[in-house]
Motif scaffolding. Sequence first.
Motif, PDB file in Angstrom:
ATOM      1  N   LEU A  77      -2.334   4.056  14.606  1.00 43.49           N
ATOM      2  CA  LEU A  77      -2.873   5.431  13.749  1.00 43.49           C
ATOM      3  C   LEU A  77      -1.612   4.774  13.278  1.00 43.49           C
ATOM      4  CD1 LEU A  77      -4.578   6.862  13.154  1.00 43.49           C
ATOM      5  CD2 LEU A  77      -3.290   8.423  14.534  1.00 43.49           C
ATOM      6  N   GLY A  78      -1.396   5.104  11.900  1.00 47.32           N
ATOM      7  CA  GLY A  78      -0.304   5.430  11.168  1.00 47.32           C
ATOM      8  C   GLY A  78       0.529   3.894  11.167  1.00 47.32           C
ATOM      9  N   GLN A  79       0.439   3.134  11.469  1.00 47.60           N
ATOM     10  CA  GLN A  79       0.881   1.510  11.573  1.00 47.60           C
ATOM     11  C   GLN A  79      -0.083   0.321  10.981  1.00 47.60           C
ATOM     12  OE1 GLN A  79       3.923   1.009  12.556  1.00 47.60           O
ATOM     13  NE2 GLN A  79       3.971   3.469  13.330  1.00 47.60           N
ATOM     14  N   GLY A  80       1.010  -0.701   9.836  1.00 48.07           N
ATOM     15  CA  GLY A  80      -0.044  -1.935   9.800  1.00 48.07           C
ATOM     16  C   GLY A  80      -0.761  -2.905  11.099  1.00 48.07           C
ATOM     17  N   PRO A  81      -1.033  -3.149  10.487  1.00 46.09           N
ATOM     18  CA  PRO A  81      -1.913  -4.169  11.196  1.00 46.09           C
ATOM     19  C   PRO A  81      -1.062  -5.088  12.057  1.00 46.09           C
ATOM     20  CG  PRO A  81      -3.288  -4.599   9.127  1.00 46.09           C
ATOM     21  CD  PRO A  81      -2.498  -3.324   8.624  1.00 46.09           C
TER      22      PRO A  81
ATOM     23  N   ALA B 145      -7.232   1.652  19.249  1.00 47.37           N
ATOM     24  CA  ALA B 145      -7.085   1.197  17.920  1.00 47.37           C
ATOM     25  C   ALA B 145      -7.907   0.536  17.444  1.00 47.37           C
ATOM     26  CB  ALA B 145      -6.111   0.153  18.320  1.00 47.37           C
ATOM     27  N   MET B 146      -7.838   0.980  16.113  1.00 37.39           N
ATOM     28  CA  MET B 146      -9.121  -0.497  15.152  1.00 37.39           C
ATOM     29  C   MET B 146      -8.881  -1.264  15.101  1.00 37.39           C
ATOM     30  SD  MET B 146     -11.132   0.284  12.394  1.00 37.39           S
ATOM     31  CE  MET B 146     -10.533   1.401  10.906  1.00 37.39           C
TER      32      MET B 146
ATOM     33  N   GLU C 295      -4.227   4.632   1.956  1.00 38.03           N
ATOM     34  CA  GLU C 295      -3.336   3.947   2.110  1.00 38.03           C
ATOM     35  C   GLU C 295      -3.030   2.695   2.237  1.00 38.03           C
ATOM     36  OE1 GLU C 295      -1.567   5.588   5.174  1.00 38.03           O
ATOM     37  OE2 GLU C 295      -0.266   4.644   5.137  1.00 38.03           O
ATOM     38  N   TYR C 296      -1.622   1.685   1.236  1.00 39.43           N
ATOM     39  CA  TYR C 296      -1.311   0.902   0.974  1.00 39.43           C
ATOM     40  C   TYR C 296      -0.189   0.246   1.560  1.00 39.43           C
ATOM     41  CZ  TYR C 296      -3.468   2.640  -2.969  1.00 39.43           C
ATOM     42  OH  TYR C 296      -4.320   3.163  -4.496  1.00 39.43           O
ATOM     43  N   PHE C 297      -0.438  -1.242   1.842  1.00 37.12           N
ATOM     44  CA  PHE C 297       0.387  -2.165   3.154  1.00 37.12           C
ATOM     45  C   PHE C 297       0.811  -3.325   2.481  1.00 37.12           C
ATOM     46  CE2 PHE C 297      -0.645  -0.336   7.062  1.00 37.12           C
ATOM     47  CZ  PHE C 297      -2.077   0.273   6.753  1.00 37.12           C
ATOM     48  N   CYS C 298       1.841  -3.227   2.216  1.00 34.08           N
ATOM     49  CA  CYS C 298       2.464  -4.513   1.949  1.00 34.08           C
ATOM     50  C   CYS C 298       2.423  -6.357   2.855  1.00 34.08           C
ATOM     51  CB  CYS C 298       3.895  -4.154   1.384  1.00 34.08           C
ATOM     52  SG  CYS C 298       4.855  -5.576   0.592  1.00 34.08           S
ATOM     53  N   ALA C 299       2.582  -6.758   3.295  1.00 37.97           N
ATOM     54  CA  ALA C 299       2.638  -7.939   3.957  1.00 37.97           C
ATOM     55  C   ALA C 299       3.041  -9.413   2.976  1.00 37.97           C
ATOM     56  CB  ALA C 299       1.003  -8.090   4.185  1.00 37.97           C
ATOM     57  N   VAL C 300       3.796 -10.086   4.224  1.00 43.25           N
ATOM     58  CA  VAL C 300       4.141 -11.772   3.800  1.00 43.25           C
ATOM     59  C   VAL C 300       3.562 -12.440   4.089  1.00 43.25           C
ATOM     60  CG1 VAL C 300       6.156 -11.278   5.536  1.00 43.25           C
ATOM     61  CG2 VAL C 300       6.179 -12.291   3.221  1.00 43.25           C
TER      62      VAL C 300
ATOM     63  N   PHE D  74       2.444  -7.393   8.321  1.00 39.49           N
ATOM     64  CA  PHE D  74       2.066  -5.707   7.520  1.00 39.49           C
ATOM     65  C   PHE D  74       3.636  -5.237   7.699  1.00 39.49           C
ATOM     66  CE2 PHE D  74      -2.135  -7.128   5.213  1.00 39.49           C
ATOM     67  CZ  PHE D  74      -1.983  -6.943   6.646  1.00 39.49           C
ATOM     68  N   GLY D  75       3.785  -4.285   6.611  1.00 38.14           N
ATOM     69  CA  GLY D  75       4.613  -3.287   6.769  1.00 38.14           C
ATOM     70  C   GLY D  75       3.739  -2.307   7.275  1.00 38.14           C
ATOM     71  N   SER D  76       4.897  -1.373   7.944  1.00 36.30           N
ATOM     72  CA  SER D  76       3.794  -0.287   8.233  1.00 36.30           C
ATOM     73  C   SER D  76       3.579   0.900   7.513  1.00 36.30           C
ATOM     74  CB  SER D  76       5.033   0.925   9.194  1.00 36.30           C
ATOM     75  OG  SER D  76       5.700   1.114   7.965  1.00 36.30           O
TER      76      SER D  76
END
Lengths: 115, 111
Positions: free
Chosen positions: A39-43, A88-89, B88-93, B101-103
Amino acid sequence: DTGVSQNPRHKITKRGQNVTFRCDPISEHNRLYWYRQTLGQGPEFLTYFQNEAQLEKSRLLSDRFSAERPKGSFSTLEIQRTEQGDSAMYLCASSVRDRENTEAFFGQGTRLTVV
Amino acid sequence: AQSVTQLDSQVPVFEEAPVELRCNYSSSVSVYLFWYVQYPNQGLQLLLKYLSGSTLVKGINGFEAEFNKSQTSFHLRKPSVHISDTAEYFCAVQSSYKLIFGSGTRLLVRP
């Protein structure tokens, strides 16, 4: 539907139980990835298959986690002795190795809740 | 090691206003950059990607991003947002074959 398919979409389990998730990638995609998103984090990257070979496992993937991709088709991710921190997802993605940098297509994910 | 920083956890904006979502990366090698969008309880959908060539990249749904090597940035922009852009928008490298990924930044579009 020709996208990445994940089952189940939701799973609620009691702490200590084992769970297994399935991912069906896009046909002819030879690369398959598992990610975990809290939650609240990127993959966060967990593991990667090219065909049936598991080529990398993240340090996040403890010995309670195991992933397989028999025959280079669908993949399963099993978590043994689940803990609340496993909630988590879990996202699966697939891509084609026709060049080094290509788009990864994501499934809708399996949301795991450990109670 | 490569990493991605999204400084804004949430960006509120009124409908039809312009928006910019910021992304900075760290990498010592050539980079391949991506922006993904995630709607509630859904997977990720690719908005756009930068692999090489023109530094201004156009994507789906009217979004665009500019790769700035000197500032190590890859900011996402849209000139006029809609309520439906709330997500939700994610930037990734790309690091080898996997994505870092970013947070994430939550875009909240208000009427």
